[in-house]
Design a protein around this motif. Structure first.
Motif, mmCIF file in Angstrom:
data_model
loop_
_atom_site.group_PDB
_atom_site.id
_atom_site.type_symbol
_atom_site.label_atom_id
_atom_site.label_comp_id
_atom_site.label_asym_id
_atom_site.label_seq_id
_atom_site.Cartn_x
_atom_site.Cartn_y
_atom_site.Cartn_z
ATOM 1 N N UNK A 1 0.870 -1.175 0.000
ATOM 2 C CA UNK A 1 0.000 0.000 0.000
ATOM 3 C C UNK A 1 0.912 1.232 0.000
ATOM 4 N N UNK B 1 -0.016 8.096 -2.592
ATOM 5 C CA UNK B 1 0.048 8.853 -3.842
ATOM 6 C C UNK B 1 1.215 9.840 -3.786
ATOM 7 N N UNK B 2 1.975 9.936 -4.872
ATOM 8 C CA UNK B 2 3.082 10.874 -4.924
ATOM 9 C C UNK B 2 4.407 10.303 -4.441
ATOM 10 N N UNK B 3 4.391 9.069 -3.994
ATOM 11 C CA UNK B 3 5.628 8.444 -3.507
ATOM 12 C C UNK B 3 6.591 8.255 -4.689
ATOM 13 N N UNK B 4 7.890 8.527 -4.490
ATOM 14 C CA UNK B 4 8.835 8.384 -5.609
ATOM 15 C C UNK B 4 8.974 6.920 -6.053
ATOM 16 N N UNK B 5 8.796 6.693 -7.342
ATOM 17 C CA UNK B 5 8.871 5.330 -7.881
ATOM 18 C C UNK B 5 10.270 4.750 -7.664
ATOM 19 N N UNK B 6 11.279 5.591 -7.769
ATOM 20 C CA UNK B 6 12.667 5.149 -7.566
ATOM 21 C C UNK B 6 12.841 4.530 -6.164
ATOM 22 N N UNK C 1 10.407 3.318 -4.248
ATOM 23 C CA UNK C 1 9.607 2.092 -4.184
ATOM 24 C C UNK C 1 10.348 0.948 -4.856
ATOM 25 N N UNK C 2 10.973 1.242 -5.980
ATOM 26 C CA UNK C 2 11.723 0.210 -6.704
ATOM 27 C C UNK C 2 12.881 -0.313 -5.853
ATOM 28 N N UNK D 1 -2.923 2.070 -3.974
ATOM 29 C CA UNK D 1 -2.445 3.431 -3.744
ATOM 30 C C UNK D 1 -3.542 4.194 -3.007
ATOM 31 N N UNK D 2 -3.169 4.915 -1.963
ATOM 32 C CA UNK D 2 -4.158 5.736 -1.246
ATOM 33 C C UNK D 2 -3.803 7.210 -1.452
ATOM 34 N N UNK D 3 -4.816 8.073 -1.393
ATOM 35 C CA UNK D 3 -4.576 9.492 -1.669
ATOM 36 C C UNK D 3 -3.515 10.095 -0.746
ATOM 37 N N UNK E 1 -1.701 8.193 4.093
ATOM 38 C CA UNK E 1 -0.688 7.254 4.585
ATOM 39 C C UNK E 1 0.661 7.943 4.473
ATOM 40 N N UNK E 2 1.510 7.738 5.465
ATOM 41 C CA UNK E 2 2.843 8.314 5.409
ATOM 42 C C UNK E 2 3.792 7.275 4.820
#
Lengths: 357, 357
Positions: free
Chosen positions: B115, B118-123, B125-126, B150-152, B156-157
């Motif tokens: 989970x 929204x807006x979290x850097x894909x890099x 997360x990868x 994905x939550x708005x 979620x932090x």
């Protein structure tokens, strides 16, 4: 290897968007371009089973006696936590049960991981967990373990419940077995959950007298599996992304065309009108208590009759699977519209509504 | 029935506090007073297995060939997502592997539910998912499915990852089999993970040169299980709540006393000093790459030697299990202190630090 076929995620996205979690086209891309390539291909499945190779409702692991263990997980983030027709707990329990059933498995046991925001009312949490536990119990699914974490106020809005479950399948239903001629069968009205959540979500502001259809499909799927497992070539519940996503997924996985007739798809009049008003494809609305099957054409009528005899009175055939006449039709879903024309049903893209399930 | 033994949750709590998620006393109370009574007792376990009745690291389900399926789930909420010695992905993969190993099982396959805000850097997360996938792969554990939501922004932090896993145990280790005389063995330094997270957490502001010990214990536990399964009566990894919680749990479950010698417990000098400075019991600090075993006294020395030969050079006996001489001692953990006196090691209460794992 996989990435050679398309653009790498590095080119495609810098930040996660709501669309990535929609269950539609972008979620598929995240899984196929970002997550799956990180896992060595020999670890996509347990030998003799199915896993990331097919990305079905449940993974399947061979058991020593020739049967299969179905294994599934989903996080539930729905908002509001209590909605017309259900709540987070019922949704989580129904979701894990249905994902096991859709793999042809009899649900056996579940575990839940609960993450709660500091300051959350215990009374509300108890209502949610009571709903979860009683839904599992009514379906004879054991709750054999779990986790409980609390995060500081402001780090999470409410509660997230993740459910994992296991079940046993004698004849697993793997959605890569769809064949030319199979009939597409639905168990009843579609889109009720999506419409119900949309209608109560702040900011939408349009009242709708429809409740979520959230429920476990045990009473439908267990008799079907026992009697018709050999003839059900695919099964799925049209949750995020709705029927539109599920059928696109099946068509693409199998390289076939799925042709449906919109006039035959059971959608409540209010839901259809509501979707029109919002400019949303009703076929993209989520259901949480409906099944979609691909059934051998010789048995499809009998299967529908049987489903009706189980109380699923709206069960019906809505279309069929065809071999593409042209290469460019491979993987498409085509609908005969109410007006009598034809349209391509695209996999939903963008985020219709976040935290739908 | 259960509630008759103590106060109901309705009397005890109105709002969820951080302490409820500490993994200490209050988490146990949430499970025992709130969650477990909601599940009918016949559904606490699959027939012939173990589940909510023992609340072990994994639940166990009998397989048709006499072996057992181990099944576990945990949500990982650690903050920061990248910390000295590891990250959320490595923590989640190691956690699920270790929970299966502690039940005497060989880890087979896992599924992950992610989970993301929204807006979290894909890099980022990868990096996390790459770490998760490579940790599983290095331990030959298949990743066969998952979920992605994905939550708005603001709901979620960061990221929460929930991992569920299954493994196969020929001789399951169930922590209710501890006997009088068993030796308590630890695999190495304790508390490194807790100290490392504390030291980098905003607001603590004390620098510490210790990294998290997070790692899968496959290289230790698989050889141990193969060779000494009959003599290992309990196994656990001292995560949330640390050694203090784990031993209290064992003592209480078995109605015995556990006596340990603080001077023999391997804790790094910096960690001990750091804990003292913060006024925290070092025995309550979390480890994410350490095992605690209760071993038959006749084999304990040999087991420790074997552990050392596997590279766990700090493995050592730190105490033993005893029959309580008085009824009021039942379920207690007693430590001989460095100063030479004795103290009762309480199960940790309150929240030492939230989002530790």
């Amino acid at each position: 290897m996989y990435l050679a076929r398309g653009k790498s995620w590095r080119v495609l996205w810098k930040f996660i968007t709501l669309a990535h979690g929609s269950g539609g086209r972008e979620t598929g891309e995240i899984v196929e371009k970002l997550i799956r390539p990180m896992v060595p291909e020999e670890l996509w499945r347990v030998e003799g089973g199915w896993g990331l190779d097919v990305l079905d409702d449940s993974a399947l692991i061979p058991l020593p006696d020739g049967r299969y263990l179905a294994f599934t997980v989903d996080s539930y983030t729905v908002k509001p936590l209590f909605f017309p027709g259900g709540d987070l707990g019922k949704l989580a329990a129904s979701g894990v049960i249905n994902d096991l059933l859709m793999a042809g498995a009899k649900p056996l046991a579940a575990v839940d991981a609960v993450v709660v925001e500091e300051g959350f009312p215990v009374e509300d949490l108890a209502r949610i967990l009571e709903s979860l536990a009683s839904t599992l119990a009514a379906n004879k699914v054991a709750l054999i373990g779990g986790d409980f974490k609390v995060v500081p106020k402001g780090d999470l809005d409410g509660v997230i419940i993740t459910m994992a479950g296991v079940g046993v399948a004698e004849k697993p239903i793997v959605d890569t077995r769809i064949r030319d001629g199979d009939k597409i069968v639905v168990s009843g009205y579609l889109g009720d959950h999506g419409a119900a959540i949309l209608s109560v979500r702040e900011g939408i502001g349009l009242k709708l007298e429809v409740e979520s259809d959230v429920k476990p499909l045990t009473d439908l799927m267990i008799p079907l599996i026992e009697r018709y497992a050999d003839y059900i070539h695919a099964a799925g519940d049209p949750t995020r992304g709705g029927l539109a996503m599920l059928l696109n997924d099946w068509a693409k996985k199998n390289g076939l065309v799925i042709a449906i007739d919109e006039a035959k798809i059971p959608v409540r009049e209010q839901v259809r009108a509501y979707a029109e008003l919002l400019g949303v494809d009703p076929l993209a609305l989520a259901s949480e208590g409906a099944a979609v099957l691909a059934v051998d054409p010789l048995m499809a009528e009998e299967v529908v009759e049987f489903m009706r005899s189980l109380g699923y009175e709206e069960a019906t055939i809505i279309g069929e699977v065809r071999v593409p006449r042209q290469e460019r039709h491979r993987g498409l879903v085509i609908a005969k519209t109410m007006a009598g024309g034809f349209r391509i049903v695209e996999p939903p893209s963008g985020e219709l509504v976040p935290r739908i399930c």
